[in-house]
Enzyme design. Structure first.
Site, PDB file in Angstrom:
ATOM      1  N   CYS A  53       0.917  -1.202  -0.068  1.00  0.00           N
ATOM      2  CA  CYS A  53      -0.249  -0.054   0.022  1.00  0.00           C
ATOM      3  C   CYS A  53       0.903   1.276   0.070  1.00  0.00           C
ATOM      4  O   CYS A  53       2.027   1.216   0.389  1.00  0.00           O
ATOM      5  CB  CYS A  53      -0.650   0.032   1.092  1.00  0.00           C
ATOM      6  SG  CYS A  53      -1.305  -1.426   1.523  1.00  0.00           S
ATOM      7  N   ARG A  81       2.366   1.027  -5.892  1.00  0.00           N
ATOM      8  CA  ARG A  81       2.491  -0.150  -4.686  1.00  0.00           C
ATOM      9  C   ARG A  81       1.345  -0.861  -4.277  1.00  0.00           C
ATOM     10  O   ARG A  81       1.504  -1.879  -3.707  1.00  0.00           O
ATOM     11  CB  ARG A  81       2.854   0.984  -3.500  1.00  0.00           C
ATOM     12  CG  ARG A  81       4.298   1.684  -3.633  1.00  0.00           C
ATOM     13  CD  ARG A  81       4.235   2.733  -2.390  1.00  0.00           C
ATOM     14  NE  ARG A  81       4.303   2.083  -1.477  1.00  0.00           N
ATOM     15  CZ  ARG A  81       5.888   1.840  -0.778  1.00  0.00           C
ATOM     16  NH1 ARG A  81       6.786   2.251  -1.559  1.00  0.00           N
ATOM     17  NH2 ARG A  81       5.940   0.919   0.210  1.00  0.00           N
ATOM     18  N   TRP A 139      -3.218  -2.510  -1.415  1.00  0.00           N
ATOM     19  CA  TRP A 139      -2.891  -3.677  -2.082  1.00  0.00           C
ATOM     20  C   TRP A 139      -3.539  -4.647  -0.946  1.00  0.00           C
ATOM     21  O   TRP A 139      -2.719  -4.677   0.319  1.00  0.00           O
ATOM     22  CB  TRP A 139      -1.503  -3.952  -2.245  1.00  0.00           C
ATOM     23  CG  TRP A 139      -1.157  -5.300  -3.027  1.00  0.00           C
ATOM     24  CD1 TRP A 139      -1.450  -5.512  -4.281  1.00  0.00           C
ATOM     25  CD2 TRP A 139      -0.701  -6.580  -2.452  1.00  0.00           C
ATOM     26  NE1 TRP A 139      -0.795  -6.735  -4.569  1.00  0.00           N
ATOM     27  CE2 TRP A 139      -0.529  -7.322  -3.460  1.00  0.00           C
ATOM     28  CE3 TRP A 139      -0.449  -6.682  -0.837  1.00  0.00           C
ATOM     29  CZ2 TRP A 139      -0.072  -8.693  -3.249  1.00  0.00           C
ATOM     30  CZ3 TRP A 139       0.395  -8.022  -0.751  1.00  0.00           C
ATOM     31  CH2 TRP A 139       0.452  -8.955  -1.958  1.00  0.00           C
ATOM     32  N   ASN A 153       0.153   0.700   5.860  1.00  0.00           N
ATOM     33  CA  ASN A 153       0.577  -0.179   5.077  1.00  0.00           C
ATOM     34  C   ASN A 153       1.384  -1.284   5.833  1.00  0.00           C
ATOM     35  O   ASN A 153       2.109  -1.195   6.675  1.00  0.00           O
ATOM     36  CB  ASN A 153       1.694   0.808   4.171  1.00  0.00           C
ATOM     37  CG  ASN A 153       2.384  -0.081   3.260  1.00  0.00           C
ATOM     38  OD1 ASN A 153       2.343  -1.364   3.225  1.00  0.00           O
ATOM     39  ND2 ASN A 153       3.580   0.197   3.065  1.00  0.00           N
ATOM     40  N   GLY A 154       1.186  -2.456   5.298  1.00  0.00           N
ATOM     41  CA  GLY A 154       1.846  -3.786   6.262  1.00  0.00           C
ATOM     42  C   GLY A 154       0.706  -4.581   6.693  1.00  0.00           C
ATOM     43  O   GLY A 154      -0.343  -4.560   6.188  1.00  0.00           O
ATOM     44  N   GLU A 211      12.819 -16.272 -15.865  1.00  0.00           N
ATOM     45  CA  GLU A 211      12.531 -14.900 -15.904  1.00  0.00           C
ATOM     46  C   GLU A 211      11.479 -14.743 -17.135  1.00  0.00           C
ATOM     47  O   GLU A 211      10.391 -14.058 -16.945  1.00  0.00           O
ATOM     48  CB  GLU A 211      13.655 -14.047 -16.051  1.00  0.00           C
ATOM     49  CG  GLU A 211      13.438 -12.739 -16.386  1.00  0.00           C
ATOM     50  CD  GLU A 211      12.652 -11.696 -15.375  1.00  0.00           C
ATOM     51  OE1 GLU A 211      12.341 -12.372 -14.185  1.00  0.00           O
ATOM     52  OE2 GLU A 211      12.327 -10.686 -15.712  1.00  0.00           O
ATOM     53  N   LYS A 250       7.854 -13.323 -16.351  1.00  0.00           N
ATOM     54  CA  LYS A 250       7.221 -12.095 -16.963  1.00  0.00           C
ATOM     55  C   LYS A 250       6.155 -12.472 -17.925  1.00  0.00           C
ATOM     56  O   LYS A 250       5.165 -11.717 -17.708  1.00  0.00           O
ATOM     57  CB  LYS A 250       8.435 -11.686 -17.966  1.00  0.00           C
ATOM     58  CG  LYS A 250       8.578 -10.197 -18.149  1.00  0.00           C
ATOM     59  CD  LYS A 250       9.492  -9.566 -17.163  1.00  0.00           C
ATOM     60  CE  LYS A 250       9.215  -9.638 -15.770  1.00  0.00           C
ATOM     61  NZ  LYS A 250      10.222  -9.205 -15.034  1.00  0.00           N
ATOM     62  N   GLU A 256       2.983 -13.114 -15.102  1.00  0.00           N
ATOM     63  CA  GLU A 256       2.289 -11.864 -14.533  1.00  0.00           C
ATOM     64  C   GLU A 256       1.728 -10.818 -15.279  1.00  0.00           C
ATOM     65  O   GLU A 256       0.864 -10.352 -14.467  1.00  0.00           O
ATOM     66  CB  GLU A 256       3.665 -11.417 -13.627  1.00  0.00           C
ATOM     67  CG  GLU A 256       4.771 -10.614 -14.178  1.00  0.00           C
ATOM     68  CD  GLU A 256       5.715  -9.986 -13.343  1.00  0.00           C
ATOM     69  OE1 GLU A 256       5.454  -9.698 -12.417  1.00  0.00           O
ATOM     70  OE2 GLU A 256       6.850  -9.981 -13.951  1.00  0.00           O
ATOM     71  N   HIS A 301      12.658 -35.259 -17.327  1.00  0.00           N
ATOM     72  CA  HIS A 301      12.431 -35.783 -15.966  1.00  0.00           C
ATOM     73  C   HIS A 301      11.037 -35.293 -15.582  1.00  0.00           C
ATOM     74  O   HIS A 301      10.801 -35.314 -14.158  1.00  0.00           O
ATOM     75  CB  HIS A 301      13.536 -35.363 -14.920  1.00  0.00           C
ATOM     76  CG  HIS A 301      14.947 -35.670 -15.226  1.00  0.00           C
ATOM     77  ND1 HIS A 301      15.524 -36.980 -15.266  1.00  0.00           N
ATOM     78  CD2 HIS A 301      16.034 -34.906 -15.691  1.00  0.00           C
ATOM     79  CE1 HIS A 301      16.603 -36.930 -15.668  1.00  0.00           C
ATOM     80  NE2 HIS A 301      17.031 -36.029 -16.060  1.00  0.00           N
ATOM     81  N   LYS A 335       4.134  -3.454  -6.757  1.00  0.00           N
ATOM     82  CA  LYS A 335       5.751  -3.196  -7.172  1.00  0.00           C
ATOM     83  C   LYS A 335       6.376  -3.314  -6.233  1.00  0.00           C
ATOM     84  O   LYS A 335       7.579  -3.763  -6.115  1.00  0.00           O
ATOM     85  CB  LYS A 335       5.805  -1.438  -7.633  1.00  0.00           C
ATOM     86  CG  LYS A 335       7.053  -1.165  -8.201  1.00  0.00           C
ATOM     87  CD  LYS A 335       7.174  -2.052  -9.578  1.00  0.00           C
ATOM     88  CE  LYS A 335       8.670  -1.828 -10.062  1.00  0.00           C
ATOM     89  NZ  LYS A 335       8.992  -2.774 -10.900  1.00  0.00           N
TER      90      LYS A 335
HETATM   91  C1  F6R Z   1       8.544  -9.367 -11.385  1.00  0.00           C
HETATM   92  C2  F6R Z   1       9.202  -8.517 -10.193  1.00  0.00           C
HETATM   93  C3  F6R Z   1       9.046  -8.992  -8.933  1.00  0.00           C
HETATM   94  C4  F6R Z   1      10.239  -8.408  -8.121  1.00  0.00           C
HETATM   95  C5  F6R Z   1      10.141  -8.982  -6.671  1.00  0.00           C
HETATM   96  C6  F6R Z   1      11.308  -8.341  -5.897  1.00  0.00           C
HETATM   97  O1  F6R Z   1       8.491  -8.628 -12.739  1.00  0.00           O
HETATM   98  O2  F6R Z   1       9.307  -7.235 -10.477  1.00  0.00           O
HETATM   99  O3  F6R Z   1       9.211 -10.441  -9.173  1.00  0.00           O
HETATM  100  O4  F6R Z   1      11.394  -8.764  -8.656  1.00  0.00           O
HETATM  101  O5  F6R Z   1       8.811  -8.493  -5.869  1.00  0.00           O
HETATM  102  O6  F6R Z   1      11.217  -6.757  -5.518  1.00  0.00           O
HETATM  103  P1  F6R Z   1      12.228  -5.971  -5.386  1.00  0.00           P
HETATM  104  O7  F6R Z   1      13.118  -6.189  -6.468  1.00  0.00           O
HETATM  105  O8  F6R Z   1      11.733  -4.442  -5.283  1.00  0.00           O
HETATM  106  O9  F6R Z   1      12.824  -6.566  -4.005  1.00  0.00           O
END
Ligand code: F6R
Length: 608
Positions: free
Chosen positions: A2, A27, A74, A98-99, A480, A484, A487, A503, A603
């Site tokens: 949040c 956020r 969030w 937030n939290g 990755e 990507k 998500e 396997h 984020k």
């Molecule tokens: C995926 C993504 C997340 C972040 C993860 C860690 O695209 O962005 O998997 O990499 O939440 O976030 P940070 O880097 O801010 O610790």
């Protein structure tokens, strides 16, 4: 997670609060709200969904007031409905949070036994109810705040208004960050400096356990025991960054195309291009003396760390222990206090990564932070900070932060190799020259592959599932790619080490399954081609991402082959990131998803 903003001053606040929330929407974005005090009463507007809904509500029903708190959510406890949206009100108290309040259910039971009735499913409401009870018991605002903070456990950033003190905001921090901003006859509070950038660049970060009392004239900061403390006032660089999409449809697209430029910034910090040597910035940890390195991070940042592990082991012969932070912190890993630990994080606030850092710090390890937000908690808790200099990353799916993390880790690994004597000066020069070529190659690759990735994405958007395969550093890259894609497009995708296919995952292969094979012509190439053969034999639809040598060497029929220039093994992960980012991006655009703010994600993840 949040986002929180608050203003106390001499001018109306609600419009400015919502503008500041826009800078925090990355956020969390499932509901939002703002509360002010006017005519001696608390008042609020809240709306489910994106901030736009709150703005529409405020346009039809404005909210006056010279003091206010605001929140973008969030959801953790309780569905993302208007009723669960912050600020929460009880009996003259307004709270944004937030939290997570970990002992909320215990406190709630006690309050219910005492006659309280709860109207939301949130953990936050216990803070409002508890404060209201403490005020009814005769405590003033400060005393109630102090008593409440002694009762709650968990991670929180809080901002509180009491209707009977219309010139005061109370704030507290335990875990998620909170910054106080200084204005002219006005004070501000925000989850980060970016939120406060339009108001002020003079800020103070609260320490963990601090709480604060803000009025238009200034701030009193107190520690957990209520003793006045002084925290440094600093000039934030956040205002220097432009946070807009430019000519791009989405922040993610803009951030993909910014990569050549930001990577050259990042490299400029760690590499001396005139001498072709790694510079002193990369030796803030004494790599020559450490017996091993621990790396921990979450999500994409973890995958960058996994690629880093290959580099540190190969170029510096440095043993690396790596795990996702949510496991690392609980594994009881036997770590030597002589070792160093690197924590990789774009936001610098990720709760699990921070907890792993503190765990290693307690064990006496030297702590390094590879972060984008250089004013973040992870940066401030570290012995050595390695900024990745990517600029603000707003798209929730990480792109430029990932490749900048890789660029920095590559420079550190080469520097570590030199320091440990495992690579010669000449080898260092050659590797640095490869790094120096990277921005130019990235720019030409982005330009060349875009139409092809877009037309491939049209096909991928029709699929239910996808598999990504790779070996060596292309294995974390395969994970990755899958992360990507899932998500932002919500297509189910998995990344595997190509050698693992037989396997188990091979059972999934049929003529409907797209298999994205990441295979530069490196020392693993022939082996990956054999795995590709296994896919082809079962009718799988292969999207082959390779280089010119690889394309020439493979005779297999594929659904599509993306041919990148031949590059050195060191820089291949950064170059091969580009097609997987563009593939995910265009697929999500075809699917019509919310690319920059995909469902259920945030984020910055400041809860466990
Ligand atoms: C995926 C993504 C997340 C972040 C993860 C860690 O695209 O962005 O998997 O990499 O939440 O976030 P940070 O880097 O801010 O610790």
């Amino acid at each position: 997670m949040c986002g929180i903003v608050a203003i106390v001053g001499t001018r109306p606040v609600s419009e400015r609060l919502v503008d500041a929330l826009k800078r925090l929407e990355y956020r969390g974005y499932d509901s939002a709200g703002v509360a002010t005090i006017h005519d001696g009463q608390l008042d609020r507007r809240r709306a489910e969904g994106k901030l736009f809904n709150l703005e529409t509500k405020l346009a039809g029903d404005p909210l006056p007031g010279l003091i206010g708190i605001a929140h973008t959510r969030w959801a953790t406890h309780g569905a993302p409905t208007e009723n669960n949206a912050h600020p929460h009100f009880t009996d003259g108290v307004a709270v944004v949070h937030n939290g997570i309040i970990e002992n909320f259910s215990e406190i709630k039971d006690t309050l219910i036994a005492d006659g309280a009735t709860f109207s939301t499913q949130t953990d936050t409401e216990v803070v409002a109810q508890l404060l209201a009870k403490l005020r009814r018991d005769g405590l003033d605002g400060r005393e109630a705040m102090q008593a409440m903070l002694r009762s709650v456990t968990g991670a929180y950033a809080l901002a509180v208004l009491f209707a009977d003190t219309p010139g005061t905001i109370l704030a507290a921090r335990s875990g998620p960050p909170l910054a106080v901003g200084y204005g002219e006859q006005e004070m501000f509070l925000g989850s980060d400096a970016i939120a406060l950038a339009p108001f002020t660049n003079e800020i103070t970060y609260l320490n963990d356990g601090d709480w604060a009392v803000l009025t238009a004239d200034g701030v009193d900061i107190l520690d957990h025991d209520g003793n006045p403390v002084t925290r440094p006032r600093q000039v934030s660089i956040a205002a220097a960054y432009m946070v807009d999409k430019g000519n791009h449809r989405h922040f993610m697209e803009k951030e993909i195309y910014e990569q050549p430029e930001v990577i050259s910034h990042a490299l400029g910090h760690y590499v001396d291009f005139t001498e072709n040597r790694v510079s002193a910035a990369a030796s803030a940890i004494d790599f020559a003396r450490i017996p091993s390195l621990a790396i921990s991070a979450c999500g994409t940042a973890y995958l960058a760390g996994l690629i880093g592990k290959y580099w540190f082991e190969r170029y510096a012969r440095l043993p690396v222990e790596i795990d996702v932070a949510s496991e690392f912190r609980y594994r009881d890993i036997p770590l030597s206090p002589d070792a160093a630990a690197l924590f990789i994080s774009q936001s610098g606030e990720t709760a699990d990564t921070l907890a792993s850092l503190r765990y290693c710090k307690d064990l006496g390890l030297t702590i390094g932070a590879v972060v984008n937000a250089s004013e973040s908690t992870i940066a401030r808790s570290s012995d050595a900070v390695f900024p990745i200099l990517a600029g603000p990353e707003i798209g929730v799916a990480s792109t430029k932060a990932f490749t900048c993390q890789l660029a920095v880790l590559a420079a550190l690994a080469v520097g570590a190799g030199r320091a440990r004597g495992t690579i010669s000066i000449e080898e260092e020069r050659v590797l640095v020259r490869h790094l120096a070529e990277m921005p130019r190659i990235m720019a030409s690759v982005l330009n060349a592959i875009q139409p092809k990735m877009e037309s491939l994405a049209r096909e991928l958007a029709k699929c239910q599932d996808a598999i990504y395969l790779g070996r060596g550093t292309s294995f974390p890259l395969a994970m990755e790619g899958a992360l990507k894609l899932k998500e932002i497009s919500y297509i189910h995708a998995e990344g595997y080490a190509a050698g693992e296919l037989k396997h188990g995952p091979i059972a999934l292969i049929d003529e409907n399954m797209p298999v994205i094979v990441i295979a530069p012509h490196d020392r693993f190439f022939e082996k990956t081609i054999s795995n590709m053969q296994e896919v082809a034999a079962r009718g799988g639809r292969i999207i082959f991402i390779t280089d010119e040598r690889g394309a020439a060497a493979s005779k297999l029929e594929t659904m599509s082959t993306i041919v990148l220039p031949n590059v050195d093994e060191l820089i291949a992960p950064m170059i091969f990131s580009l097609p997987i980012q563009l593939l995910a991006y265009h697929t999500a655009v075809f699917m019509g998803t919310d690319v920059d703010q995909p469902r259920n994600l945030a984020k910055s993840v400041t809860v466990e």
